[in-house]
Write an enzyme that holds these catalytic residues in place. Structure first.
Site, PDB file in Angstrom:
ATOM      1  N   GLU A   1      19.157   3.487 -18.520  1.00 15.87           N
ATOM      2  CA  GLU A   1      19.435   3.751 -17.099  1.00 15.87           C
ATOM      3  C   GLU A   1      20.947   3.639 -16.874  1.00 15.87           C
ATOM      4  O   GLU A   1      21.566   2.673 -17.303  1.00 15.87           O
ATOM      5  CB  GLU A   1      18.664   2.768 -16.205  1.00 15.87           C
ATOM      6  CG  GLU A   1      19.011   2.810 -14.729  1.00 15.87           C
ATOM      7  CD  GLU A   1      18.914   4.192 -14.077  1.00 15.87           C
ATOM      8  OE1 GLU A   1      17.865   4.838 -14.163  1.00 15.87           O
ATOM      9  OE2 GLU A   1      19.932   4.640 -13.482  1.00 15.87           O
TER      10      GLU A   1
ATOM     11  N   GLY B   1      15.672   3.594  -9.889  1.00 15.65           N
ATOM     12  CA  GLY B   1      16.059   4.976  -9.592  1.00 15.65           C
ATOM     13  C   GLY B   1      16.268   5.262  -8.117  1.00 15.65           C
ATOM     14  O   GLY B   1      16.467   4.348  -7.302  1.00 15.65           O
ATOM     15  N   THR B   2      16.195   6.534  -7.786  1.00 15.68           N
ATOM     16  CA  THR B   2      16.410   6.980  -6.404  1.00 15.68           C
ATOM     17  C   THR B   2      15.443   6.267  -5.471  1.00 15.68           C
ATOM     18  O   THR B   2      15.826   5.752  -4.419  1.00 15.68           O
ATOM     19  CB  THR B   2      16.146   8.505  -6.311  1.00 15.68           C
ATOM     20  OG1 THR B   2      16.998   9.159  -7.244  1.00 15.68           O
ATOM     21  CG2 THR B   2      16.395   9.034  -4.919  1.00 15.68           C
TER      22      THR B   2
ATOM     23  N   ALA C   1      23.003   8.366 -20.888  1.00 16.60           N
ATOM     24  CA  ALA C   1      22.428   8.913 -22.117  1.00 16.60           C
ATOM     25  C   ALA C   1      22.744  10.399 -22.240  1.00 16.60           C
ATOM     26  O   ALA C   1      22.716  11.124 -21.242  1.00 16.60           O
ATOM     27  CB  ALA C   1      20.918   8.707 -22.089  1.00 16.60           C
TER      28      ALA C   1
ATOM     29  N   ILE D   1      13.554  14.162   4.685  1.00 16.08           N
ATOM     30  CA  ILE D   1      14.585  13.128   4.881  1.00 16.08           C
ATOM     31  C   ILE D   1      15.209  13.262   6.266  1.00 16.08           C
ATOM     32  O   ILE D   1      15.411  12.272   6.974  1.00 16.08           O
ATOM     33  CB  ILE D   1      15.674  13.212   3.783  1.00 16.08           C
ATOM     34  CG1 ILE D   1      15.027  13.089   2.398  1.00 16.08           C
ATOM     35  CG2 ILE D   1      16.718  12.115   3.984  1.00 16.08           C
ATOM     36  CD1 ILE D   1      16.014  13.154   1.239  1.00 16.08           C
TER      37      ILE D   1
ATOM     38  N   GLY E   1      17.370  19.476   1.016  1.00 16.94           N
ATOM     39  CA  GLY E   1      16.600  19.474  -0.222  1.00 16.94           C
ATOM     40  C   GLY E   1      17.311  18.731  -1.333  1.00 16.94           C
ATOM     41  O   GLY E   1      18.460  18.297  -1.170  1.00 16.94           O
TER      42      GLY E   1
ATOM     43  N   ASP F   1      11.106  14.236 -10.718  1.00 17.95           N
ATOM     44  CA  ASP F   1      11.881  15.222  -9.953  1.00 17.95           C
ATOM     45  C   ASP F   1      12.583  16.247 -10.833  1.00 17.95           C
ATOM     46  O   ASP F   1      12.804  17.387 -10.393  1.00 17.95           O
ATOM     47  CB  ASP F   1      12.944  14.511  -9.097  1.00 17.95           C
ATOM     48  CG  ASP F   1      12.356  13.844  -7.872  1.00 17.95           C
ATOM     49  OD1 ASP F   1      11.112  13.772  -7.769  1.00 17.95           O
ATOM     50  OD2 ASP F   1      13.135  13.377  -7.019  1.00 17.95           O
TER      51      ASP F   1
ATOM     52  N   ALA G   1       7.560  10.235  -5.491  1.00 15.45           N
ATOM     53  CA  ALA G   1       7.566   9.109  -6.417  1.00 15.45           C
ATOM     54  C   ALA G   1       6.209   8.924  -7.091  1.00 15.45           C
ATOM     55  O   ALA G   1       6.135   8.668  -8.307  1.00 15.45           O
ATOM     56  CB  ALA G   1       7.960   7.847  -5.662  1.00 15.45           C
TER      57      ALA G   1
ATOM     58  N   HIS H   1     -15.007  -1.179  12.018  1.00 12.08           N
ATOM     59  CA  HIS H   1     -14.623  -0.977  13.414  1.00 12.08           C
ATOM     60  C   HIS H   1     -13.843  -2.188  13.910  1.00 12.08           C
ATOM     61  O   HIS H   1     -14.226  -3.308  13.606  1.00 12.08           O
ATOM     62  CB  HIS H   1     -15.887  -0.809  14.276  1.00 12.08           C
ATOM     63  CG  HIS H   1     -15.591  -0.639  15.720  1.00 12.08           C
ATOM     64  ND1 HIS H   1     -15.061   0.526  16.237  1.00 12.08           N
ATOM     65  CD2 HIS H   1     -15.735  -1.499  16.770  1.00 12.08           C
ATOM     66  CE1 HIS H   1     -14.902   0.381  17.540  1.00 12.08           C
ATOM     67  NE2 HIS H   1     -15.297  -0.833  17.890  1.00 12.08           N
TER      68      HIS H   1
END
Ligand code: FAD
Ligand code: NAD
Length: 465
Positions: free
Chosen positions: A35, A41-42, A119, A187, A272, A312, A320, A444
């Site tokens: 990482e 991550g995001t 990486a 978003i 996006g 992604d 996710a 209920h």
């Protein structure tokens, strides 16, 4: 630095990557995860979790302000509530910190080796990681690309100065006086609503003819209505043209119409996200692409043997829980299990006000697919729980095949309906029919009773509506 040899190497520790590594470790696969930023991550660090924290804080503040303004029918009075956004952000960062440490703990428990750094593939079996202490070479039998996505920038409105990404919006020290949101999708609407509740004067600029074009119009109507109540200005069918020459404003236009100037303190661009396909040595490989994303098959295999891609970086839907499900599947596959993508539906939830949840097909999509359908819709205005929470706008809707009553889709719009996603998805995965939902006792008073009633309605025997 000594080279590392392992069975599985995962690049990227977002929900896709870290779940893949944990599951592989649990199955005894010798696994390394790399990482470059933060574990989680995001999603955990600048996406799902921090955004939901800010949405929650904004809702609490808004309710307090409404009470102070005398608009609270519950008999609660308050005077002059204030918000210190720096404290709010610190609280949000605390929640993020707890979750990312949790991920580190889970990876350790599964005996996964964590390498921090960027990486880059050098060939199909080897990756070089730039770490703080030098270059770490890792050789692996199988490699999973889980590098995620990044925000799309508009050429006419590059990020910088007042033009900000969602990551920057989630770290603001002050509530902007005037906020323009370009892009009325996930978003833009989640954060636009939150900032309106925090006190910003918000304008949403959407290129399509309506907000959240991903969902059917019936589902988005209550959200548009609520934005109006919150004083959010919505401009649809409008394109952002760029910053005005004299700063502090955005120029927008509808088709060939004259440009309109919208004054702004911050302009949040949410048009996006793009799969992150650069920066990890794609040029060293011969991966087939699917437009801008890495092409995968049903088992998340890329066009190169031993290389998988999840989340992604493989394109839509960029969610996710999809990344996690793919990660789990690939880990099991690498461990030698027989696995394939066997899911009937990926739930989608939009944390707007009210929330939207959609699992499976909408009535229109089902009909387009050639099915004759039964549709049952139950309004929350007839649901006791919704009424006693003062939030009874919206409905639950079921879509089923007309011949055998098999559920094809379930949707809802309403307060807190995100929590119904589990029941809806379970019903679809289990191959439930309308009679299964109608024959289940729903507690209920709960919002879930609307699911029961919608199924009864589709069967022509509604009890409460
Ligand atoms: P990511 O989470 O993006 O993780 C990829 C990781 O790879 C990153 O940590 C990155 O640093 C690392 N990486 C990249 N390149 C390298 C490299 N060369 N070397 C080492 N590491 C590398 N989804 C939902 O389902 N629900 C929500 O409510 C939701 N809310 C969101 C709100 C916002 C504001 C945003 C931006 C997104 C939201 N999403 C939500 C989408 C969700 O965050 C993503 O779908 C999810 O994070 C994808 O997971 P991933 O593992 O594919 O990638
Ligand atoms: P999005 O695709 O949801 O929305 C982008 C919106 O911008 C669309 O409505 C589009 O018509 C509009 N648009 C595109 N170009 C435009 C332009 N030039 N001017 C004005 N409007 C324009 O994208 P997003 O909101 O950036 O979110 C990215 C992804 O992150 C989502 O697709 C989703 O997968 C994920 N996400 C999910 C959640 C959730 O699950 N609750 C929350 C946030 C983000």
């Amino acid at each position: 630095m000594k080279d590392i040899a392992c069975k599985l190497l995962v690049i990227g520790a977002g929900p896709g990557g870290y779940v893949c590594a944990i599951r592989a470790g649990q199955l005894g696969v010798d696994t390394v995860i790399v990482e470059s930023k933060r574990l989680g991550g995001t999603c955990l660090t600048v996406g799902c979790i921090p955004s939901k924290a800010i949405i929650h804080a904004a809702e609490e503040f808004h309710k307090a302000r409404e009470s102070a303004a005398g608009a609270n029918p519950l008999g609660i009075t308050l005077s002059d509530p204030q918000i210190d956004l720096t404290k709010t952000m610190a609280w949000k960062d605390g929640a993020v910190g707890r979750l990312t440490s949790g991920v580190a703990g889970l990876l350790k428990k599964a005996k996964v080796k964590i390498v921090e750094g960027v990486a880059r593939f050098t060939d199909g079996k080897t990756v070089a990681v730039e770490t703080e202490t030098g270059l770490q070479i890792i050789r692996a039998e199988a490699i999973v690309i889980a590098t995620g996505s990044a925000p799309v920038a508009l050429p006419s409105l590059p990020f910088g100065g007042p033009v900000i990404t969602s990551t920057q919006a989630l770290a603001l020290a002050e509530v902007p006086g005037r906020l323009i949101v370009v892009g009325g999708g996930y978003i833009g609407l989640e954060l636009g609503t939150a900032f309106a509740k925090l006190g910003s004067a918000v304008t949403i600029v959407e290129a399509e003819s309506r907000l959240l074009p991903l969902y059917d119009a019936e589902l988005t109507r209550p959200v548009t209505k609520r934005l109006g109540e919150l004083g959010v200005k919505v401009l649809t069918g409008v394109q952002a043209k760029g910053l005005a020459a004299k700063g502090g404003a955005l120029l927008v236009a509808k088709g060939d119409d004259k440009e309109l100037r919208l004054d702004a303190d911050k302009i949040l661009v949410t048009v996006g996200r793009r799969p992150l396909v650069d920066g990890w040595g794609r040029d060293e490989l011969a991966l087939d692409m699917d437009g801008r994303s890495v092409r995968i098959d049903e088992q998340c295999r890329t066009s190169m043997r031993g290389i998988y891609a999840i989340g992604d970086v493989t394109g839509e839907p960029m969610l996710a829980h999809r990344a996690m499900a793919q990660g789990e599947m690939v880990a099991e596959f690498v461990a030698g299990h027989k696995r394939g993508w066997d899911k009937r539906a990926i739930p989608a939830v939009c944390f707007t006000d009210p929330e939207i949840v959609s699992v499976g097909l909408s009535p229109e999509a089902a009909r387009r697919g050639g099915a004759e359908v039964l549709v049952g819709q139950f309004r929350f205005s007839a649901n006791g729980r919704a009424m006693t929470k003062l939030d009874d706008d919206g409905f639950t809707r079921v879509v089923a095949r007309a011949d055998n009553h098999l559920l094809l889709g379930v949707q809802a719009v309403g307060h807190d309906v995100s929590e119904l996603a589990a029941a809806f998805a379970l019903a679809l995965e289990m191959g439930a029919r309308l009679e299964d939902v109608a024959g289940t006792i729903h507690a209920h008073p709960t919002l879930g009773e609307a699911f029961h009633e919608a199924a009864l309605k589709a069967l022509g025997r509604a009890l409460h509506g």
